[in-house]
Design an enzyme around this catalytic site. Structure first.
Site, PDB file in Angstrom:
ATOM      1  N   LYS A 105       0.520  -0.997  -0.113  1.00 35.39           N
ATOM      2  CA  LYS A 105       0.128   0.011  -0.422  1.00 35.39           C
ATOM      3  C   LYS A 105       1.085   1.359   0.253  1.00 35.39           C
ATOM      4  O   LYS A 105       1.922   1.565   0.628  1.00 35.39           O
ATOM      5  CB  LYS A 105      -0.624  -0.406   1.761  1.00 35.39           C
ATOM      6  CG  LYS A 105      -1.927   0.792   1.273  1.00 35.39           C
ATOM      7  CD  LYS A 105      -2.715   0.780   2.221  1.00 35.39           C
ATOM      8  CE  LYS A 105      -3.844   2.097   2.499  1.00 35.39           C
ATOM      9  NZ  LYS A 105      -4.741   1.515   3.529  1.00 35.39           N
ATOM     10  N   GLY A 108       1.361   6.391   2.763  1.00 34.47           N
ATOM     11  CA  GLY A 108       0.282   8.382   2.747  1.00 34.47           C
ATOM     12  C   GLY A 108      -0.933   7.534   2.289  1.00 34.47           C
ATOM     13  O   GLY A 108      -1.760   8.804   2.246  1.00 34.47           O
ATOM     14  N   CYS A 109      -1.267   6.324   2.186  1.00 32.60           N
ATOM     15  CA  CYS A 109      -2.529   5.995   1.245  1.00 32.60           C
ATOM     16  C   CYS A 109      -3.000   5.596   2.829  1.00 32.60           C
ATOM     17  O   CYS A 109      -3.039   4.652   3.387  1.00 32.60           O
ATOM     18  CB  CYS A 109      -2.792   5.441   0.475  1.00 32.60           C
ATOM     19  SG  CYS A 109      -2.247   5.859  -1.355  1.00 32.60           S
ATOM     20  N   VAL A 110      -4.355   6.010   3.077  1.00 25.21           N
ATOM     21  CA  VAL A 110      -5.744   5.393   3.938  1.00 25.21           C
ATOM     22  C   VAL A 110      -6.723   4.361   3.498  1.00 25.21           C
ATOM     23  O   VAL A 110      -6.639   4.225   2.215  1.00 25.21           O
ATOM     24  CB  VAL A 110      -5.936   6.546   5.191  1.00 25.21           C
ATOM     25  CG1 VAL A 110      -4.820   7.651   5.610  1.00 25.21           C
ATOM     26  CG2 VAL A 110      -6.902   7.396   3.970  1.00 25.21           C
TER      27      VAL A 110
END
Length: 110
Positions: A105, A108-110
């Protein structure tokens, strides 16, 4: 949790990201895409393959801003636009494309 392809079981985390990126293959990418509700086109694969090359070089999955900047250099502004990328990967170009590419992933991606 796992994907199954050609009789092999390939583990993934609770979000569907591979636990061992070395197990990725293009057919597996297709299986992941199908589970994501996507029919892969040459345009999808172009982004996925770009992400795999980027990861091989920098050992990091790029967040969307970094992705669009790098894609602009490689493929031009039209194919690096947010609209183009979200049309291909509606659940987030960096997140969804990285999952299909068998990468972690993006930071910084939630």
């Amino acid at each position: 949790m796992a994907y199954e392809i050609d009789g092999k079981v390939i583990e993934h985390d609770e979000e569907g990201y591979l636990t061992d990126i070395a197990q990725w293959s293009e057919p597996l990418g297709g299986v992941i895409a199908t589970k994501e509700g996507l029919a892969m086109t040459p345009e999808h694969w172009e982004v996925v393959n770009f992400l795999r090359e980027y990861y091989a070089e920098y050992q990091i999955a790029p967040a969307i801003r970094v992705l669009t900047k790098a894609l602009t250099k490689r493929m031009g502004a039209e194919k690096a636009s947010n609209k183009y990328l979200y049309d291909l990967f509606p659940y987030g170009p960096a997140k969804q494309a990285c999952k299909i590419a068998g990468l972690p992933k993006p930071t910084g991606c939630v």
